[in-house]
Design a protein around this motif. Structure first.
Motif, mmCIF file in Angstrom:
data_model
loop_
_atom_site.group_PDB
_atom_site.id
_atom_site.type_symbol
_atom_site.label_atom_id
_atom_site.label_comp_id
_atom_site.label_asym_id
_atom_site.label_seq_id
_atom_site.Cartn_x
_atom_site.Cartn_y
_atom_site.Cartn_z
ATOM 1 N N ALA A 41 -3.079 8.768 -1.006
ATOM 2 C CA ALA A 41 -4.191 9.636 -0.572
ATOM 3 C C ALA A 41 -4.674 8.678 0.405
ATOM 4 C CB ALA A 41 -5.174 9.841 -1.685
ATOM 5 N N PRO A 49 -2.026 1.278 -5.200
ATOM 6 C CA PRO A 49 -1.737 2.427 -6.032
ATOM 7 C C PRO A 49 -2.135 2.250 -7.413
ATOM 8 C CG PRO A 49 0.438 1.618 -5.180
ATOM 9 C CD PRO A 49 -0.585 0.744 -4.528
ATOM 10 N N ASN A 52 -6.149 2.838 -7.222
ATOM 11 C CA ASN A 52 -6.631 3.961 -6.627
ATOM 12 C C ASN A 52 -5.714 5.384 -7.076
ATOM 13 O OD1 ASN A 52 -8.882 2.994 -4.480
ATOM 14 N ND2 ASN A 52 -7.132 1.291 -4.572
ATOM 15 N N VAL A 53 -6.492 6.584 -6.789
ATOM 16 C CA VAL A 53 -5.635 7.677 -6.990
ATOM 17 C C VAL A 53 -4.789 7.849 -5.683
ATOM 18 C CG1 VAL A 53 -7.330 8.892 -8.348
ATOM 19 C CG2 VAL A 53 -7.815 8.897 -6.183
ATOM 20 N N SER A 54 -3.644 8.519 -6.067
ATOM 21 C CA SER A 54 -2.735 8.765 -5.030
ATOM 22 C C SER A 54 -2.875 10.418 -5.121
ATOM 23 C CB SER A 54 -1.362 8.348 -5.329
ATOM 24 O OG SER A 54 -1.304 6.958 -4.923
ATOM 25 N N VAL A 55 -2.208 11.203 -4.037
ATOM 26 C CA VAL A 55 -1.728 12.534 -4.121
ATOM 27 C C VAL A 55 -0.821 12.804 -5.365
ATOM 28 C CG1 VAL A 55 -0.958 14.522 -2.812
ATOM 29 C CG2 VAL A 55 -2.702 12.790 -1.693
ATOM 30 N N LEU A 56 0.254 11.835 -4.981
ATOM 31 C CA LEU A 56 1.265 12.042 -6.140
ATOM 32 C C LEU A 56 2.170 10.641 -6.199
ATOM 33 C CD1 LEU A 56 3.827 14.800 -5.087
ATOM 34 C CD2 LEU A 56 4.744 12.604 -5.595
ATOM 35 N N PHE A 57 2.095 10.283 -7.616
ATOM 36 C CA PHE A 57 2.735 9.009 -7.734
ATOM 37 C C PHE A 57 3.744 9.196 -8.997
ATOM 38 C CE2 PHE A 57 3.535 4.550 -8.974
ATOM 39 C CZ PHE A 57 3.384 3.829 -7.807
ATOM 40 N N ARG A 62 8.436 11.665 -14.362
ATOM 41 C CA ARG A 62 7.657 12.362 -13.859
ATOM 42 C C ARG A 62 8.329 13.289 -12.804
ATOM 43 N NH1 ARG A 62 1.330 10.898 -12.897
ATOM 44 N NH2 ARG A 62 1.214 10.807 -15.228
ATOM 45 N N ARG A 66 8.378 17.475 -12.828
ATOM 46 C CA ARG A 66 7.859 18.131 -11.455
ATOM 47 C C ARG A 66 9.032 19.292 -11.190
ATOM 48 N NH1 ARG A 66 3.772 17.316 -8.263
ATOM 49 N NH2 ARG A 66 3.374 15.109 -8.984
ATOM 50 N N THR A 153 -3.307 22.565 -0.857
ATOM 51 C CA THR A 153 -2.325 22.515 -1.872
ATOM 52 C C THR A 153 -0.833 22.036 -1.524
ATOM 53 O OG1 THR A 153 -3.548 23.999 -3.210
ATOM 54 C CG2 THR A 153 -1.189 23.771 -4.006
ATOM 55 N N LEU A 154 -0.488 21.098 -2.264
ATOM 56 C CA LEU A 154 0.927 20.422 -1.989
ATOM 57 C C LEU A 154 1.972 20.703 -3.172
ATOM 58 C CD1 LEU A 154 2.918 18.653 -0.361
ATOM 59 C CD2 LEU A 154 1.797 16.721 -1.293
ATOM 60 N N SER A 155 2.369 21.812 -3.153
ATOM 61 C CA SER A 155 3.524 22.158 -4.277
ATOM 62 C C SER A 155 4.910 22.158 -3.935
ATOM 63 C CB SER A 155 3.128 23.428 -5.144
ATOM 64 O OG SER A 155 3.017 24.631 -3.834
ATOM 65 N N ALA B 170 -12.167 4.384 -8.149
ATOM 66 C CA ALA B 170 -10.627 4.806 -7.849
ATOM 67 C C ALA B 170 -10.190 5.555 -6.566
ATOM 68 C CB ALA B 170 -10.080 5.296 -9.037
ATOM 69 N N LEU B 173 -9.393 12.098 -4.162
ATOM 70 C CA LEU B 173 -8.457 13.054 -3.300
ATOM 71 C C LEU B 173 -9.366 14.070 -3.130
ATOM 72 C CD1 LEU B 173 -5.953 13.232 -6.492
ATOM 73 C CD2 LEU B 173 -5.774 12.152 -4.379
ATOM 74 N N HIS B 175 -9.245 18.284 -1.692
ATOM 75 C CA HIS B 175 -8.245 19.181 -1.905
ATOM 76 C C HIS B 175 -9.098 20.490 -1.143
ATOM 77 C CE1 HIS B 175 -5.472 21.648 -4.748
ATOM 78 N NE2 HIS B 175 -5.497 22.025 -3.782
ATOM 79 N N LEU B 324 -5.912 6.557 -14.766
ATOM 80 C CA LEU B 324 -5.660 6.938 -13.363
ATOM 81 C C LEU B 324 -4.083 7.706 -13.383
ATOM 82 C CD1 LEU B 324 -6.203 5.849 -10.596
ATOM 83 C CD2 LEU B 324 -4.472 4.119 -10.980
ATOM 84 N N PRO B 333 -4.395 17.937 -4.741
ATOM 85 C CA PRO B 333 -3.634 18.906 -4.300
ATOM 86 C C PRO B 333 -1.967 19.081 -4.809
ATOM 87 C CG PRO B 333 -4.447 17.472 -2.745
ATOM 88 C CD PRO B 333 -4.569 16.848 -3.896
ATOM 89 N N PHE B 336 -0.084 18.985 -11.701
ATOM 90 C CA PHE B 336 0.509 19.898 -12.096
ATOM 91 C C PHE B 336 -0.300 21.025 -12.899
ATOM 92 C CE2 PHE B 336 3.183 16.011 -13.739
ATOM 93 C CZ PHE B 336 4.391 16.406 -12.987
#
Ligand code: FES
Ligand SMILES: [Fe+2]
Lengths: 158, 400
Positions: A41, A49, A52-57, A62, A66, A153-155, B170, B173, B175, B324, B333, B336
């Motif tokens: 993010a 990482p 910190n929050v990521s969009v996806l990790f 996992r 997904r 949204t990232l799907s 942290a 995000l 969205h 986290l 975004p 799940f």
């Protein structure tokens, strides 16, 4: 033995096609067991990482979750599926990381869904590894140009 | 409720005036500006506000608008500075909003008195458990009065930390969704949808969440007053009766945390680690879901940004790492869970554009909601008691 540019490009184009066409199982097979799939993010996310929050990790397990969620048929944000097409460009050999070949590239992913078209542009970093006669990826980081901004949204598979 | 309440731009403009620019709105957390002279750019509704910590430690909410001709005074998202300098003509302000000076001041001799000019200030700034709220109304109920019974939820959240402190460190995000902000507000307190919207993840991964929102769940939803609502999951967590069961883990997986909790809270630690963290919506825009925090930012009648971060509990490093990772998996975004919630808000927004039927139904559980021992209206966790609580409060704000 490090990969050649031609081998790396062939792998990247194959991965792009599998992601574009929602061939989830074949896409999942491209990963090694120690894989990391990462979309940072904004802010310090791209460099730290762990804090910190990521969009996806996603670790390997996992990534599997997904894919299973996408295949369940009840992932509403991909049901119906997006129409996706991407360009991969500027592919370079950037060096080596613990025996894996490090590849840099840029990509523009165009996603069409419902009443909206989203352009996901970013710098990609891959670590590729020879496994038996084939190539696998152990790491893929997608640093989006829009990462400081609110994202749709990232799907899809980026 | 009438469907137009989600689609009419005039109603949206009215909501900004009567809700976001009149009542207490969550802005950020003190831990986002830990040091003197730290600042971070935040928002109240569509407006940008700078949250600063002045030299003396006090927190200020300043409007990001130069008093000269309205340029932004702060472009960086965060930093540390004693002063903000507008880049257009060089007016400079202290981090408490006072005007320090303007260049070529002869042109203002006898025209402007520097001491009368400041950045726009959000007139009232108060915090509770480090959560900073701002109100554009110069007077009215205090933050504590506004939060009312919801203060107890924030107290419960803080005591998840061995040090009794939450930190929002942290990052965020962001969205973007094409839906009215109230679609998010409703969805987040709606215990009826998870089994349907989130069945894909429940079917492929082990998660305790589904059971909490099933027909047989003993969890409750509760009207806390002033538009605040809670999904009280403690009855289920107490049934499991395992420390850390609320977080889907066991005490053995986070041994340092569990030890620190026992050292801090003694006997009470077991109850805290069984009851877990609250699930509470603080009207109009702060949502806390155990380990995640959401801020709903309305931008336009059909455009909303959801800002999300994870809780970091002071002195709980091993728990925080898991919090986290679980947050990244669930929300934002690509989450799940949230990718499908956002799909539902957007479909809902398109749905209410149709004119017939005109009304949305929020009657679920009217046949069984009741008053609990403390006088709160409660019902089954899948009931729409939360939505009725929100709308009742909304009408009191919008009606005059
Ligand atoms: S607008 Fe800020 S100095 Fe002129
Ligand atoms: Fe949901």
């Amino acid at each position: 033995m490090p990969l050649t540019l031609i081998e790396a490009e062939a792998f990247l184009y194959r991965e792009a096609r599998l992601a574009d066409t929602h061939d989830y199982d074949s896409w999942e097979e491209l990963w090694t067991e120690d894989a990391i799939y990462w979309v940072p993010a904004g802010g310090d996310s791209a460099t730290d990482p762990a804090n910190n929050v990521s969009v996806l990790f996603d670790n390997r397990s996992r990534i599997g979750t997904r894919v299973r969620q996408l295949k369940s048929g009840k992932r509403h944000s991909q049901n119906p599926k997006s129409s996706v097409c991407r360009l991969i460009s500027n592919v370079e050999l950037l060096g080596e990381h613990e025996g894996d070949t490090v590849i840099g590239a840029t990509a523009l992913v165009v996603e069409s869904r419902d009443d909206r078209t989203t352009m996901w542009a970013g710098r990609y970093e891959y670590r590729l590894r020879r496994v038996a006669d084939d190539v696998r990826m152990s790491f893929k980081k997608v640093t989006l140009v829009d990462r400081e901004h609110p994202l749709n949204t990232l799907s899809i598979l980026l | 409720m009438h469907g137009s309440i989600y689609t009419d731009p005039a109603i949206f403009a009215d909501e900004m005036e009567r809700i976001f620019y009149s009542t207490w709105v969550f802005v950020g957390h003190e831990s986002e500006v830990p040091e003197p002279n730290d600042y971070v750019v935040k928002s109240i509704g569509p407006q940008s506000v700078i949250m600063t910590r002045a030299k003396d430690g006090s927190i200020h909410l300043l409007q990001n608008r130069c008093a000269h001709r309205g340029n932004l005074v702060c472009e960086a998202p965060k930093g540390n500075t004693l002063a903000f300098r507008c880049q257009y003509h060089g007016w400079t302000y202290a981090n408490n909003g006072d005007l320090l000076g303007f260049p070529y001041k002869q042109g203002y001799d006898g025209v402007l008195d520097k001491s009368n000019i400041t950045l726009g200030r959000v007139p009232r700034v108060e915090s509770y458990q480090g959560f900073v709220f701002g109100s554009f109304a110069p007077d009215g109920p205090s933050l504590r009065e506004h939060l009312g019974a919801a203060t107890e939820c924030l107290d419960r959240l803080a005591r998840i930390s061995p040090a009794g402190e939450v930190q929002l460190t942290a990052g965020w995000l962001k969205h973007r969704v094409k839906a009215n902000w109230k679609m998010l507000l409703e969805n987040e307190t709606d215990g009826y949808h998870p089994q349907f919207v989130h069945s894909s993840i429940f079917s492929v991964a082990t998660s305790g969440i589904g059971a909490l929102y099933s027909e047989n769940s003993t969890a409750l939803c509760r009207d806390l007053g002033n538009g605040h609502t809670e999904n009280d999951l403690r009855p289920e967590f107490r049934r499991i009766a395992e420390p850390m069961g609320w977080f889907g883990t066991t005490a053995e997986k986070v041994p340092n945390y569990v030890q620190a909790m026992r050292d801090s809270y003694g006997k009470a630690a077991e109850e805290i680690m069984i009851d877990g963290s609250p699930h509470v919506m603080i009207f109009p825009s702060l949502f806390i879901a155990e380990i995640q925090l959401f801020q709903i930012q309305p931008l336009a009648v059909d455009q909303t940004v959801q800002h999300v971060t994870c809780m970091q509990f002071k002195d709980a490093a091993d728990l925080n790492r898991r919090v986290l990772q679980q947050t990244i998996g669930s929300v934002g975004p690509a989450g799940f869970l949230l990718a499908d919630d956002s799909e539902m808000y957007e479909r809902n927004q398109r749905g209410v554009a149709a004119r017939n039927p005109e009304w949305v139904l929020i009657a679920r559980g009217l046949n069984r909601e009741h008053t609990d021992a403390e006088g709160f209206t409660v019902s089954n966790n899948t009931d729409e008691t939360t939505l009725r609580a929100i709308w009742r409060h909304y009408m009191t704000l919008m009606d005059h």
